[in-house]
Design a protein around this motif. Structure first.
Motif, PDB file in Angstrom:
ATOM      1  N   ASP A  29       0.801  -1.218   0.000  1.00  0.00           N
ATOM      2  CA  ASP A  29       0.000   0.000   0.000  1.00  0.00           C
ATOM      3  C   ASP A  29       0.835   1.269   0.000  1.00  0.00           C
ATOM      4  OD1 ASP A  29      -2.310  -1.465   0.117  1.00  0.00           O
ATOM      5  OD2 ASP A  29      -2.313  -1.525   2.317  1.00  0.00           O
ATOM      6  N   GLU A  30       2.138   1.147   0.207  1.00  0.00           N
ATOM      7  CA  GLU A  30       2.946   2.336   0.460  1.00  0.00           C
ATOM      8  C   GLU A  30       2.978   3.296  -0.713  1.00  0.00           C
ATOM      9  OE1 GLU A  30       6.030   0.131   3.505  1.00  0.00           O
ATOM     10  OE2 GLU A  30       6.778   1.184   1.753  1.00  0.00           O
ATOM     11  N   ASP A  31       2.902   2.797  -1.901  1.00  0.00           N
ATOM     12  CA  ASP A  31       3.019   3.666  -3.065  1.00  0.00           C
ATOM     13  C   ASP A  31       1.697   3.871  -3.764  1.00  0.00           C
ATOM     14  OD1 ASP A  31       6.107   2.005  -3.624  1.00  0.00           O
ATOM     15  OD2 ASP A  31       5.808   3.995  -2.746  1.00  0.00           O
ATOM     16  N   ASP A  32       0.598   3.570  -3.113  1.00  0.00           N
ATOM     17  CA  ASP A  32      -0.717   3.715  -3.726  1.00  0.00           C
ATOM     18  C   ASP A  32      -1.117   5.174  -3.732  1.00  0.00           C
ATOM     19  OD1 ASP A  32      -3.235   3.556  -4.672  1.00  0.00           O
ATOM     20  OD2 ASP A  32      -4.063   2.374  -3.003  1.00  0.00           O
ATOM     21  N   GLU A  33      -0.928   5.865  -4.860  1.00  0.00           N
ATOM     22  CA  GLU A  33      -1.207   7.298  -4.968  1.00  0.00           C
ATOM     23  C   GLU A  33      -2.679   7.570  -5.215  1.00  0.00           C
ATOM     24  OE1 GLU A  33       1.324   8.942  -7.883  1.00  0.00           O
ATOM     25  OE2 GLU A  33       3.169   8.473  -6.823  1.00  0.00           O
ATOM     26  N   ASP A  34      -3.466   6.533  -5.527  1.00  0.00           N
ATOM     27  CA  ASP A  34      -4.867   6.758  -5.872  1.00  0.00           C
ATOM     28  C   ASP A  34      -5.802   6.555  -4.692  1.00  0.00           C
ATOM     29  OD1 ASP A  34      -4.179   7.267  -8.509  1.00  0.00           O
ATOM     30  OD2 ASP A  34      -4.166   5.121  -8.988  1.00  0.00           O
ATOM     31  N   SER A  35      -5.234   6.237  -3.511  1.00  0.00           N
ATOM     32  CA  SER A  35      -6.119   6.019  -2.368  1.00  0.00           C
ATOM     33  C   SER A  35      -6.832   7.305  -2.009  1.00  0.00           C
ATOM     34  CB  SER A  35      -5.304   5.521  -1.164  1.00  0.00           C
ATOM     35  OG  SER A  35      -4.298   6.453  -0.847  1.00  0.00           O
ATOM     36  N   ALA A  36      -8.104   7.160  -1.612  1.00  0.00           N
ATOM     37  CA  ALA A  36      -8.922   8.341  -1.330  1.00  0.00           C
ATOM     38  C   ALA A  36      -8.453   9.028  -0.059  1.00  0.00           C
ATOM     39  CB  ALA A  36     -10.384   7.931  -1.182  1.00  0.00           C
ATOM     40  N   ILE A  37      -8.500  10.350  -0.059  1.00  0.00           N
ATOM     41  CA  ILE A  37      -8.165  11.138   1.126  1.00  0.00           C
ATOM     42  C   ILE A  37      -9.456  11.626   1.755  1.00  0.00           C
ATOM     43  CG2 ILE A  37      -7.065  13.237   1.965  1.00  0.00           C
ATOM     44  CD1 ILE A  37      -4.980  12.927  -0.175  1.00  0.00           C
ATOM     45  N   VAL A  38      -9.658  11.238   3.004  1.00  0.00           N
ATOM     46  CA  VAL A  38     -10.870  11.622   3.719  1.00  0.00           C
ATOM     47  C   VAL A  38     -10.808  13.113   4.029  1.00  0.00           C
ATOM     48  CG1 VAL A  38     -12.212  11.209   5.816  1.00  0.00           C
ATOM     49  CG2 VAL A  38     -11.004   9.327   4.707  1.00  0.00           C
ATOM     50  N   PRO A  39     -11.931  13.826   3.906  1.00  0.00           N
ATOM     51  CA  PRO A  39     -11.912  15.261   4.231  1.00  0.00           C
ATOM     52  C   PRO A  39     -11.374  15.497   5.643  1.00  0.00           C
ATOM     53  CG  PRO A  39     -14.006  14.642   3.232  1.00  0.00           C
ATOM     54  CD  PRO A  39     -13.258  13.385   3.465  1.00  0.00           C
ATOM     55  N   GLU A  40     -10.661  16.599   5.788  1.00  0.00           N
ATOM     56  CA  GLU A  40     -10.041  16.921   7.072  1.00  0.00           C
ATOM     57  C   GLU A  40     -11.097  17.219   8.132  1.00  0.00           C
ATOM     58  OE1 GLU A  40      -7.212  20.500   8.741  1.00  0.00           O
ATOM     59  OE2 GLU A  40      -6.845  19.684   6.740  1.00  0.00           O
ATOM     60  N   VAL A  41     -10.937  16.613   9.270  1.00  0.00           N
ATOM     61  CA  VAL A  41     -11.851  16.845  10.386  1.00  0.00           C
ATOM     62  C   VAL A  41     -11.382  18.085  11.137  1.00  0.00           C
ATOM     63  CG1 VAL A  41     -12.806  15.907  12.518  1.00  0.00           C
ATOM     64  CG2 VAL A  41     -12.321  14.389  10.582  1.00  0.00           C
ATOM     65  N   PRO A  42     -12.245  19.090  11.295  1.00  0.00           N
ATOM     66  CA  PRO A  42     -11.807  20.313  11.985  1.00  0.00           C
ATOM     67  C   PRO A  42     -11.295  20.026  13.387  1.00  0.00           C
ATOM     68  CG  PRO A  42     -13.925  20.659  10.888  1.00  0.00           C
ATOM     69  CD  PRO A  42     -13.631  19.196  10.804  1.00  0.00           C
ATOM     70  N   ALA A  43     -10.284  20.794  13.787  1.00  0.00           N
ATOM     71  CA  ALA A  43      -9.673  20.603  15.101  1.00  0.00           C
ATOM     72  C   ALA A  43     -10.686  20.785  16.225  1.00  0.00           C
ATOM     73  CB  ALA A  43      -8.511  21.586  15.273  1.00  0.00           C
ATOM     74  N   ARG A  44     -11.634  21.698  16.040  1.00  0.00           N
ATOM     75  CA  ARG A  44     -12.608  21.961  17.101  1.00  0.00           C
ATOM     76  C   ARG A  44     -13.419  20.704  17.422  1.00  0.00           C
ATOM     77  NH1 ARG A  44     -17.644  22.662  14.866  1.00  0.00           N
ATOM     78  NH2 ARG A  44     -17.620  22.628  12.596  1.00  0.00           N
ATOM     79  N   ILE A  45     -13.706  19.890  16.384  1.00  0.00           N
ATOM     80  CA  ILE A  45     -14.503  18.679  16.596  1.00  0.00           C
ATOM     81  C   ILE A  45     -13.688  17.618  17.322  1.00  0.00           C
ATOM     82  CG2 ILE A  45     -15.730  16.798  15.447  1.00  0.00           C
ATOM     83  CD1 ILE A  45     -16.538  18.733  13.275  1.00  0.00           C
ATOM     84  N   VAL A  46     -12.426  17.482  16.942  1.00  0.00           N
ATOM     85  CA  VAL A  46     -11.595  16.477  17.592  1.00  0.00           C
ATOM     86  C   VAL A  46     -11.365  16.835  19.053  1.00  0.00           C
ATOM     87  CG1 VAL A  46      -9.393  15.273  17.508  1.00  0.00           C
ATOM     88  CG2 VAL A  46     -10.512  15.962  15.400  1.00  0.00           C
ATOM     89  N   ARG A  47     -11.118  18.110  19.330  1.00  0.00           N
ATOM     90  CA  ARG A  47     -10.953  18.541  20.731  1.00  0.00           C
ATOM     91  C   ARG A  47     -12.248  18.275  21.514  1.00  0.00           C
ATOM     92  NH1 ARG A  47      -8.529  23.038  18.271  1.00  0.00           N
ATOM     93  NH2 ARG A  47     -10.371  24.315  18.659  1.00  0.00           N
ATOM     94  N   TYR A  48     -13.358  18.585  20.876  1.00  0.00           N
ATOM     95  CA  TYR A  48     -14.663  18.367  21.517  1.00  0.00           C
ATOM     96  C   TYR A  48     -14.860  16.887  21.827  1.00  0.00           C
ATOM     97  CZ  TYR A  48     -19.777  18.551  22.116  1.00  0.00           C
ATOM     98  OH  TYR A  48     -21.053  18.444  22.610  1.00  0.00           O
ATOM     99  N   ALA A  49     -14.533  16.027  20.855  1.00  0.00           N
ATOM    100  CA  ALA A  49     -14.708  14.588  21.049  1.00  0.00           C
ATOM    101  C   ALA A  49     -13.880  14.098  22.228  1.00  0.00           C
ATOM    102  CB  ALA A  49     -14.325  13.835  19.771  1.00  0.00           C
ATOM    103  N   GLN A  50     -12.657  14.580  22.309  1.00  0.00           N
ATOM    104  CA  GLN A  50     -11.790  14.160  23.416  1.00  0.00           C
ATOM    105  C   GLN A  50     -12.349  14.637  24.751  1.00  0.00           C
ATOM    106  OE1 GLN A  50      -7.959  15.683  22.169  1.00  0.00           O
ATOM    107  NE2 GLN A  50      -7.303  13.608  21.744  1.00  0.00           N
ATOM    108  N   ASP A  51     -12.781  15.894  24.798  1.00  0.00           N
ATOM    109  CA  ASP A  51     -13.361  16.423  26.039  1.00  0.00           C
ATOM    110  C   ASP A  51     -14.606  15.625  26.418  1.00  0.00           C
ATOM    111  OD1 ASP A  51     -11.514  18.326  26.555  1.00  0.00           O
ATOM    112  OD2 ASP A  51     -12.663  20.008  25.761  1.00  0.00           O
TER     113      ASP A  51
END
Length: 961
Positions: free
Chosen positions: A562-584
């Motif tokens: 998988d290391e050189d698979d350039e066509d793998s889909a990139i998931v949209p970036e999750v905003p930092a505010r949501i990740v901080r919220y999830a952790q809290d």
């Protein structure tokens, strides 16, 4: 000829020495005065080694100053505190080079100051700041205690959080953010920026500067450190903040949107000024100065306040060596039309004509600045008001103490000159008391250049809101006197916020494999921040190898295939505010349940009600503070799922550890009552479906309202609608916000009164003011009342000023007299205190012990709406029966506008209150809104004949809501 000393000056100086235990050098002699200089040659600095005798002298002097202000109850308490401080200073003493003598010696250690001591020191240092006109506000200055923060990464995170809170959406709260003090032989924590909000100065090929020339060198320094300027540079690009903890690498953090918004300078009478596109930062925050308090050197103490209009209009934008905009203002406003008839350009005008035009331009620019900040509802002072306030404050100080505050007239007088009354006051005594605000002996960028050769990683930066670690690791380990590469990387990652999609590290020699495991483990353990990572050439940890190991956004090691698979889909970036919220949410909140309200929420439209909740097994103490998270009702969650067309049990992927279902996300994360945040998915929807969408209407609707509007327009049924649209919409939803309340009950009282019932948890009461559209008091309570079986909520307890500073009373015979003044729902914590004391009284009666004397009781003044009286009478009657109240006044809302603080000043009452404070050592507890709190404070000033807050010190406890 012998020198003649003025008797008045001698007397004045003696009074100054009597009132200040420690005076710093001003650098002046009989033959040479430095009062007008920016920097005095021998003024104290932070970041320097001082002898143990010097530190002890400053510590003892500071504590004696505190005693004069009433911080200690007795001389014995003062002496005990002095001995504690001296013991710590001696225990922490080490050998080092003393800066003053440049000789080896014993360097004094630090001593641990209480938050109240530091706050007093900060306020005194501001009052003693000779160059500041805003010192009349020194008693409003707040401490944000960040002394537990010891890494650069954590400094960046906590500073941004605290700065946002103090900015307060424009209603600025003057605050100093205090990081750990410097330790002997070290530089201490540092912030590179001289102001937290400062503009870049880019040096162009022709030698000119685009932006702020004052920051040209600083801009070069942080570019060298690793910051990448925006591709399209402008005159007003805010620079990131660079922080550097003691013994740690520098960290770069970008400002979030709420702090980086700029105030556009507009003139209400001259719309043509808009063409200049002038703007400025919303607030000043000095960040390269430190505080010298009682011999302890705080080297990183950024200080947020508000601007005076001339700082921007007359200096920052107008100075010829800064932005130099006045000639442009003259031209834009058409001020020179008549004057330019006989000459070709502004520069050809006679000097007196130039001066007249520039003066007019300066006046209009200052007016535009003030107007613009008022328009944007951001706190600002005008020069005339600031001058009058300082003059009045200085006069009152002189009347009380017999001498004036230290002032450098050259700096204190606003730049408009003699039209400002302060300009005419003349010189004040040239002295410098401690505590004081100081410069650092080192320049941060130069300090880092001297240190970085000791580090195995040449640089480490954090970029936020999107944060990235960058750095290079050696192919062979380097022994470091500070940290090893392993420990540095592990510690740094634990504290960094990461918001990219994936990070790539090389696999040479096994070191990157260790790094990859550290990354994975650290991300799982981080106490705050976003967990997804992104590949970029700037965010690569390299070790000289050609093969790459990818740590993907799912944080599973990829296989070689998988290391050189350039066509793998990139998931949209999750905003930092949501990740901080999830952790809290998952780490700090507990599950609770709404039990009842009294009266029923549907029965009232205004006033207060008592909310009772079930906390499960969670316990709490009296006077605690609780944060409640008002969840969305299941009815609205089901409706939202229906509109989005998603299965509620499907997973909404956020990080490797926090992946709620859509049902949980819409119930516990998203606030369905507010509008979408950015609508960044809307353009794609319109272009792919060709459906006409009214964006302004969307922006005015709640999330659920907007979704229903889009459903009616056929967006979700269109074959070209992006399959990821529900996911993108969820990421764009605002997050639920906590509501903070003081506890209005005692757990011991409830358990004793009601008993522990089978199947029920620990109960808690809150006093809540009702707002029809309030997210908790209105929407949540009404929604849950429709279906009590679904009345779930989340909660956590947070630090409480009252719990920390009000007495903890395990026995009835050591009750501390209290004067309590509350308004509205502010009665809640007093109810908690009374219930706790009633429990003690019941235990005493059961044991055959006498009740307390009324002198130990609470003097209670309660202001509330007439309909709320029933919420307080039961507890007051019971408390009175146990001698726990010596007087109480209930002041319902009335047509005569009699307020609760008016009752405090009644004849007979005022004298009793004064006796309680001055003779019985009573504490003062105020719980009200800000306006009432200020008036209550003024009433106590009048009753005591002195400043109540100053005189009572830590005995004056205030909770403002």
């Amino acid at each position: 000829m012998g020198s003649v000393i003025c008797p008045f000056a001698t007397q004045e100086f003696e009074r100054i020495k009597e009132n200040h235990s420690t005076l710093a050098s001003t650098g002046c002699t009989r033959d040479f005065c430095q009062s007008g200089r920016i920097i005095h040659t021998d003024e104290p600095r932070v970041g320097e080694n001082r002898t143990i005798e010097s530190v002890e002298h400053d510590a003892e002097g500071f504590l004696r100053d505190l005693h004069r202000e009433g911080f200690f109850d007795s001389d014995e308490a003062l002496e005990e505190r002095i001995q504690q401080a001296l013991y710590e200073i001696r225990a922490g003493a080490v050998k080092g080079v003393i800066r003053e003598t440049k000789e080896p010696g014993l360097v004094g250690g630090n001593w641990t100051q209480t938050p109240e001591e530091i706050e007093f020191g900060l306020r005194r240092a501001w009052r003693n700041s000779r160059k500041c006109i805003m010192r009349s506000h020194c008693e409003d200055l707040k401490l944000c205690d960040l002394r537990s923060v010891t890494s650069s990464a954590k400094m960046a995170v906590e500073l941004i959080k605290a700065l946002s809170k103090a900015f307060n959406d424009g209603n600025i709260l003057p605050t100093v953010f205090v990081f750990p003090p410097r330790t002997p032989n070290n530089r201490g924590a540092m912030i590179w920026n001289d102001q937290l909000l400062t503009f870049a100065g880019y040096e162009l090929a022709d030698g000119s500067i685009l932006g702020d020339p004052k920051n040209a060198q600083f801009t070069k320094d942080i570019i060298e450190l690793g910051w990448v300027p925006p591709q399209n540079k402008t005159r007003f690009d805010l620079l990131p903040i660079v922080v550097m903890a003691e013994g740690d690498l520098p960290v770069i953090v970008e400002l979030p949107a709420n702090l980086s918004r700029l105030i556009e300078i507009r003139h209400p009478q001259y719309p043509q000024m808009d063409e200049l596109d002038l703007k400025w930062a919303a607030f000043p925050a000095l960040s390269r100065l430190g505080f010298d308090i009682g011999g302890v050197q705080y080297t990183a103490t950024p200080f947020i306040g508000w601007f005076m209009e001339a700082e921007i209009g007359t200096r920052n934008l107008a100075d010829s060596f800064r932005y130099n905009v006045l000639p442009d203002v003259v031209k834009a406003l058409g001020l020179a039309k008549d004057a330019l008839v006989d000459v070709d350009s502004f520069e050809d005008l006679p000097e007196f004509e130039k001066l007249a035009l520039l003066s007019r331009a300066q006046t209009e620019l200052n007016y535009a600045v003030q107007h613009s900040y008022i328009r944007e509802k951001v706190t600002m002072s005008d020069s005339l008001t600031a001058s009058m306030k300082f003059s009045r404050y200085d006069d009152e100080f002189q009347k009380k103490h017999g001498y004036r505050l230290p002032s450098d007239p050259f700096w204190v007088a606003p730049p408009q000159g003699s039209i400002i009354p302060l300009w005419h006051r003349g010189a004040a005594p040239n002295y410098q008391p401690k505590p004081m605000i100081c410069r650092h002996v080192q320049e941060p960028a130069k300090a880092w250049k001297r240190e970085k050769s000791n580090w195995p990683l040449s640089s480490a930066q954090i970029f936020g809101p999107s944060a990235v670690i960058t750095g290079s690791t050696p192919s062979t380990p380097i022994a470091s006197p500070i940290k090893s590469a392993d420990s540095f990387l592990a510690e740094s990652i634990l504290n960094f916020r990461m918001t990219s999609d994936y990070l790539t590290v090389s696999k040479d020699n096994d070191w990157p494999l260790v790094a990859a495991k550290l990354l994975t483990k650290a991300v799982m353990l981080m106490d705050s921040g976003t967990h997804s990572m992104r590949t970029s050439s700037e965010s690569t940890l390299t070790s000289g190898g050609d093969d790459m190991l990818e740590v993907s956004s799912s944080y599973t090691e990829t296989s070689a295939d998988d290391e050189d698979d350039e066509d793998s889909a990139i998931v949209p970036e999750v905003p930092a505010r949501i990740v901080r919220y999830a952790q809290d949410l998952n780490s700090t909140f507990s599950d609770g349940k709404l039990l009842m309200t009294s009266p029923r929420v549907e029965e009232i439209d205004e006033g207060s009600l008592r909310v009772t909740m079930d906390l499960g097994s969670t316990t709490y103490g009296p006077l605690s503070c609780i944060q409640v998270l008002p969840l969305n009702s299941l009815v609205k969650v089901e409706r939202t799922l229906d509109v989005l067309g998603v299965n509620g049990s499907s997973t909404l992927r956020l990080t490797d550890t926090d992946n709620p279902t859509y049902s949980v996300y819409l119930r516990e994360y998203a606030d369905l009552e507010l509008p979408f945040l950015e609508l960044n998915w809307l353009e794609t929807v319109i272009s792919s479906t060709e459906i006409s969408i009214n964006k302004e209407k969307l922006e005015s609707l709640s999330v659920l309202g907007a979704l229903e509007y889009l459903q009616r327009e056929g967006v979700f049924d269109h074959p070209e609608t992006d399959i990821n649209l529900p996911y993108l919409m969820c990421l764009d939803m605002p997050l639920l916000q906590t509501r903070t309340y003081s506890v209005a009950s005692s757990l011991r009282y409830i358990q004793e009164t009601q008993g522990q019932k089978e199947g029920k948890g620990n109960e808690i009461d809150l006093m809540v003011k009702v707002y029809k559209r309030g997210r908790f008091s209105g929407i949540y309570l009404r929604d849950m009342s429709l279906d009590p079986s679904q009345a779930a909520m989340k909660f956590r307890f947070v630090e409480s000023i009252a719990a920390n500073r009000m007495p903890q009373e395990p026995h009835l015979d050591n009750l501390v007299p209290i004067i309590a003044v509350t308004t509205g729902a502010g009665f809640g914590p007093v109810r908690s205190l009374l219930q706790e004391r009633i429990t003690l009284a019941r235990e005493a009666v059961a044991a055959g012990k006498p009740l307390p004397s009324r002198k130990q009781g609470i003097s209670l003044f309660v202001g509330l709406q007439r309909g709320d009286v029933a919420l307080v009478t039961d507890i007051l009657v019971e408390a009175s029966a146990y001698n726990l109240i010596d007087m109480f006044f209930i002041v319902p809302s009335n047509a005569d506008k009699v307020r609760v603080y008016d009752k405090m000043k009644m004849p007979g009452v005022a004298e009793e209150l004064k006796d309680k404070v001055m003779q019985q050592g009573a504490k003062m507890f105020v719980c009200s809104g800000p306006v009432a709190a200020k008036e209550i404070g003024r009433a106590m000033d009048s009753i005591l004949g002195v400043r109540a807050r100053k005189t009572m010190g830590v005995r004056y406890v205030e909770e403002v809501f």
